[in-house]
Design a protein around this motif. Structure first.
Motif, mmCIF file in Angstrom:
data_model
loop_
_atom_site.group_PDB
_atom_site.id
_atom_site.type_symbol
_atom_site.label_atom_id
_atom_site.label_comp_id
_atom_site.label_asym_id
_atom_site.label_seq_id
_atom_site.Cartn_x
_atom_site.Cartn_y
_atom_site.Cartn_z
ATOM 1 N N LEU A 4 3.066 -3.516 2.574
ATOM 2 C CA LEU A 4 3.248 -2.482 1.595
ATOM 3 C C LEU A 4 2.472 -1.233 2.260
ATOM 4 C CD1 LEU A 4 3.976 -1.501 -1.289
ATOM 5 C CD2 LEU A 4 1.719 -1.986 -2.063
ATOM 6 N N THR A 5 3.136 -0.140 2.151
ATOM 7 C CA THR A 5 2.414 0.894 2.615
ATOM 8 C C THR A 5 2.210 1.820 1.359
ATOM 9 O OG1 THR A 5 4.697 2.328 2.558
ATOM 10 C CG2 THR A 5 3.920 1.145 4.716
ATOM 11 N N THR A 6 1.066 2.671 1.612
ATOM 12 C CA THR A 6 0.886 3.649 0.295
ATOM 13 C C THR A 6 2.094 4.537 -0.143
ATOM 14 O OG1 THR A 6 -0.144 5.318 1.900
ATOM 15 C CG2 THR A 6 -1.691 3.574 0.558
ATOM 16 N N ASP A 7 2.939 4.953 0.930
ATOM 17 C CA ASP A 7 4.338 5.699 0.891
ATOM 18 C C ASP A 7 5.330 4.770 -0.137
ATOM 19 O OD1 ASP A 7 3.396 7.880 1.893
ATOM 20 O OD2 ASP A 7 4.231 7.449 3.809
ATOM 21 N N ARG A 8 5.411 3.588 0.103
ATOM 22 C CA ARG A 8 6.189 2.738 -0.632
ATOM 23 C C ARG A 8 5.573 2.277 -1.897
ATOM 24 N NH1 ARG A 8 10.406 1.586 -2.913
ATOM 25 N NH2 ARG A 8 10.826 -0.503 -3.158
ATOM 26 N N LEU A 9 4.245 2.163 -2.122
ATOM 27 C CA LEU A 9 3.777 1.759 -3.412
ATOM 28 C C LEU A 9 4.128 3.146 -4.378
ATOM 29 C CD1 LEU A 9 1.871 0.610 -5.320
ATOM 30 C CD2 LEU A 9 0.138 1.640 -4.272
ATOM 31 N N MET A 10 3.915 4.296 -3.943
ATOM 32 C CA MET A 10 4.220 5.502 -4.661
ATOM 33 C C MET A 10 5.513 5.593 -4.967
ATOM 34 S SD MET A 10 1.128 6.247 -5.149
ATOM 35 C CE MET A 10 1.340 7.571 -6.374
ATOM 36 N N GLU A 11 6.492 5.193 -4.051
ATOM 37 C CA GLU A 11 7.834 5.261 -4.547
ATOM 38 C C GLU A 11 8.151 4.229 -5.677
ATOM 39 O OE1 GLU A 11 10.417 4.093 -1.223
ATOM 40 O OE2 GLU A 11 9.599 5.493 0.020
ATOM 41 N N ILE A 12 7.542 3.178 -5.408
ATOM 42 C CA ILE A 12 7.693 2.015 -6.674
ATOM 43 C C ILE A 12 7.204 2.677 -8.070
ATOM 44 C CG2 ILE A 12 6.737 -0.219 -7.322
ATOM 45 C CD1 ILE A 12 6.919 -1.020 -4.388
ATOM 46 N N SER A 49 4.501 -5.854 -11.865
ATOM 47 C CA SER A 49 5.536 -6.709 -12.251
ATOM 48 C C SER A 49 6.747 -6.552 -10.692
ATOM 49 C CB SER A 49 6.262 -6.612 -13.492
ATOM 50 O OG SER A 49 7.543 -7.219 -13.445
ATOM 51 N N ARG A 50 6.835 -5.202 -10.633
ATOM 52 C CA ARG A 50 7.766 -4.956 -9.637
ATOM 53 C C ARG A 50 7.214 -5.357 -8.078
ATOM 54 N NH1 ARG A 50 11.066 -0.425 -8.685
ATOM 55 N NH2 ARG A 50 12.018 -0.705 -6.704
ATOM 56 N N LEU A 51 5.944 -5.322 -8.120
ATOM 57 C CA LEU A 51 5.275 -5.818 -6.799
ATOM 58 C C LEU A 51 5.323 -7.233 -6.561
ATOM 59 C CD1 LEU A 51 2.148 -3.330 -6.999
ATOM 60 C CD2 LEU A 51 4.187 -3.349 -5.207
ATOM 61 N N GLU A 52 5.064 -7.952 -7.612
ATOM 62 C CA GLU A 52 5.212 -9.381 -7.474
ATOM 63 C C GLU A 52 6.707 -9.857 -7.038
ATOM 64 O OE1 GLU A 52 1.383 -10.911 -10.255
ATOM 65 O OE2 GLU A 52 3.439 -10.505 -11.243
ATOM 66 N N ARG A 53 7.466 -9.112 -7.918
ATOM 67 C CA ARG A 53 8.982 -9.575 -7.507
ATOM 68 C C ARG A 53 9.296 -9.103 -6.275
ATOM 69 N NH1 ARG A 53 9.962 -6.905 -12.329
ATOM 70 N NH2 ARG A 53 10.851 -5.398 -11.282
ATOM 71 N N GLU A 54 8.988 -7.890 -5.745
ATOM 72 C CA GLU A 54 9.511 -7.320 -4.416
ATOM 73 C C GLU A 54 8.682 -8.218 -3.367
ATOM 74 O OE1 GLU A 54 9.310 -3.128 -2.095
ATOM 75 O OE2 GLU A 54 9.929 -3.063 -4.052
ATOM 76 N N PHE A 55 7.364 -8.552 -3.438
ATOM 77 C CA PHE A 55 6.822 -9.507 -2.300
ATOM 78 C C PHE A 55 6.886 -10.798 -2.694
ATOM 79 C CE2 PHE A 55 5.550 -4.990 -1.766
ATOM 80 C CZ PHE A 55 5.733 -4.905 -0.456
ATOM 81 N N GLY A 56 7.253 -11.199 -3.813
ATOM 82 C CA GLY A 56 7.243 -12.910 -4.079
ATOM 83 C C GLY A 56 6.139 -13.406 -4.137
#
Length: 85
Positions: A4-12, A49-56
């Motif tokens: 995960l990058t901070t840019d991707r985190l902010m997109e999420i 929730s989104r991070l857990e799903r996206e990264f399994g």
């Protein structure tokens, strides 16, 4: 995606909760607390929730709550993904 990058985190976060608020600061955006960025607890739960799903992965809620900035949360997620948590 394995990190995960901070840019991707902010997109999420924008996808889950919108833009947040405008912040004037001399700090880099990834070092500003989520509350100051305009993200409330509901936005953070959606992000978890989104991070857990996206990264399994499963992220400990207490550790997640302790990550006050995008940089801290990015570090936590990457540690969990790597199996170091």
């Amino acid at each position: 995606m394995d990190r995960l990058t901070t840019d991707r985190l902010m997109e999420i976060m924008r996808e889950c909760a919108g833009e947040g608020g405008a912040v004037e600061t001399d700090r880099r955006p990834e070092e500003v607390e989520f509350a100051a960025l305009g993200y409330d607890s509901l936005a953070m739960l959606e992000t978890l929730s989104r991070l857990e799903r996206e990264f399994g992965v499963t992220i400990d809620e207490e550790e997640f709550a302790g990550a006050a900035t995008p940089a801290e949360l990015t570090t936590l997620v990457n540690r969990v993904v790597a199996g170091d948590a």
